[in-house]
Design a protein around this motif. Sequence first.
Motif, short mmCIF file in Angstrom:
data_model
loop_
_atom_site.label_atom_id
_atom_site.label_comp_id
_atom_site.label_asym_id
_atom_site.label_seq_id
_atom_site.Cartn_x
_atom_site.Cartn_y
_atom_site.Cartn_z
N LEU A 23 48.57 64.19 36.75
CA LEU A 23 49.14 65.17 35.95
C LEU A 23 48.46 65.02 34.47
CD1 LEU A 23 52.99 65.12 36.73
CD2 LEU A 23 51.85 65.97 37.83
N ASP A 24 48.52 65.82 33.58
CA ASP A 24 48.26 66.24 32.10
C ASP A 24 47.74 64.58 31.74
OD1 ASP A 24 47.95 68.72 32.38
OD2 ASP A 24 49.59 68.92 30.85
N PHE A 25 48.12 64.41 31.59
CA PHE A 25 48.19 62.47 31.48
C PHE A 25 48.68 61.56 31.90
CE2 PHE A 25 49.79 64.43 26.91
CZ PHE A 25 48.75 64.71 26.47
N GLY A 26 48.89 61.84 33.12
CA GLY A 26 48.73 60.84 34.22
C GLY A 26 50.53 60.49 34.61
N THR A 27 50.19 59.24 35.41
CA THR A 27 51.98 58.38 35.49
C THR A 27 52.49 58.04 34.64
OG1 THR A 27 51.18 57.56 37.30
CG2 THR A 27 52.70 57.24 36.95
N GLY A 28 53.91 58.55 34.78
CA GLY A 28 54.92 58.46 33.12
C GLY A 28 55.79 58.65 33.42
N PHE A 29 56.84 58.81 32.28
CA PHE A 29 57.23 59.65 32.35
C PHE A 29 57.95 61.17 31.27
CE2 PHE A 29 62.27 60.31 30.44
CZ PHE A 29 62.98 60.86 32.00
N LEU A 84 40.55 67.96 26.44
CA LEU A 84 40.41 68.55 27.70
C LEU A 84 39.69 68.02 28.31
CD1 LEU A 84 39.99 71.28 29.57
CD2 LEU A 84 37.98 71.41 27.78
N ARG A 85 38.54 67.12 27.97
CA ARG A 85 38.27 66.29 29.19
C ARG A 85 39.49 65.42 29.74
NH1 ARG A 85 33.67 66.84 25.35
NH2 ARG A 85 34.50 64.95 23.97
N PHE A 86 40.39 64.67 28.80
CA PHE A 86 41.10 63.68 29.12
C PHE A 86 42.12 64.49 30.72
CE2 PHE A 86 45.38 61.60 28.63
CZ PHE A 86 45.05 59.93 28.64
N ILE A 87 42.64 65.26 30.04
CA ILE A 87 43.59 66.04 31.48
C ILE A 87 42.83 66.20 32.36
CG2 ILE A 87 45.04 66.80 29.64
CD1 ILE A 87 44.43 69.56 30.32
N ASP A 141 54.77 70.83 23.31
CA ASP A 141 54.16 69.41 23.67
C ASP A 141 54.55 69.10 24.45
OD1 ASP A 141 56.22 69.29 22.83
OD2 ASP A 141 56.23 67.82 20.92
N GLN A 142 53.68 67.52 25.25
CA GLN A 142 54.56 67.12 26.22
C GLN A 142 54.41 65.51 24.97
OE1 GLN A 142 52.27 67.14 29.51
NE2 GLN A 142 50.71 67.12 28.27
N VAL A 143 55.59 64.35 25.78
CA VAL A 143 55.24 63.48 25.23
C VAL A 143 55.33 62.68 26.32
CG1 VAL A 143 56.50 61.30 23.62
CG2 VAL A 143 56.34 63.82 22.75
N LEU A 144 54.28 61.50 27.14
CA LEU A 144 54.85 60.84 28.26
C LEU A 144 54.91 59.18 27.44
CD1 LEU A 144 53.87 60.58 30.81
CD2 LEU A 144 52.47 59.98 30.46
N PHE A 145 56.03 59.01 28.28
CA PHE A 145 56.34 57.51 28.20
C PHE A 145 55.53 56.61 29.34
CE2 PHE A 145 58.69 59.60 25.52
CZ PHE A 145 59.62 58.44 25.00
#
Length: 166
Positions: A23-29, A84-87, A141-145
């Motif tokens: 996903l955009d920021f990887g695994t998490g909540f 962009l590069r991160f996602i 926005d998204q906030v990933l834990f």
Amino acid sequence: MKLYHASNQRVESPRIMNRFATLDFGTGFYTTTNEAQAIDFAVKTYLRRGRVGEPTVNLYEVDADAIRQHLEVLEFPAPDAEWLRFIVRNRREGRDPSCTADVIIGPVANDDVFETVALFESGLVSEEEAIARFKVKDLFDQVLFCNEHALAYLAFVDAQPIEVPA
């Protein structure tokens, strides 16, 4: 700060699940500060899972100052080249193990920008063109834990079932 999590069920005790590592920021909540985004995604989640469960928006409280003081936070304030590069990297390979963030905050590459990300990934638009396209979008926005330590800062408040439009 209020945060919302979309699901097909009530989630009183959030967990880190490796269901979708790319996903955009990887695994998490994943959470968001935007209730409308959470409502929309709860319905999409419910439908994608074959109408199993019940579309639900879970509400949490978190002390944003405490997170910033006690956790490592990676924040992307805007959809720029670094974001962009991160996602793109995360969507291809999952989150880089060298990323030590406990919480990642930034724009969500939602359905409105997915096509642009795909065009960039395939080399059909440049990084500059992709970023220019994002600037005309109103991105939520998204906030990933990212880990259990970070999840300890979330306090469950309530869960609201969402009616599926006919």
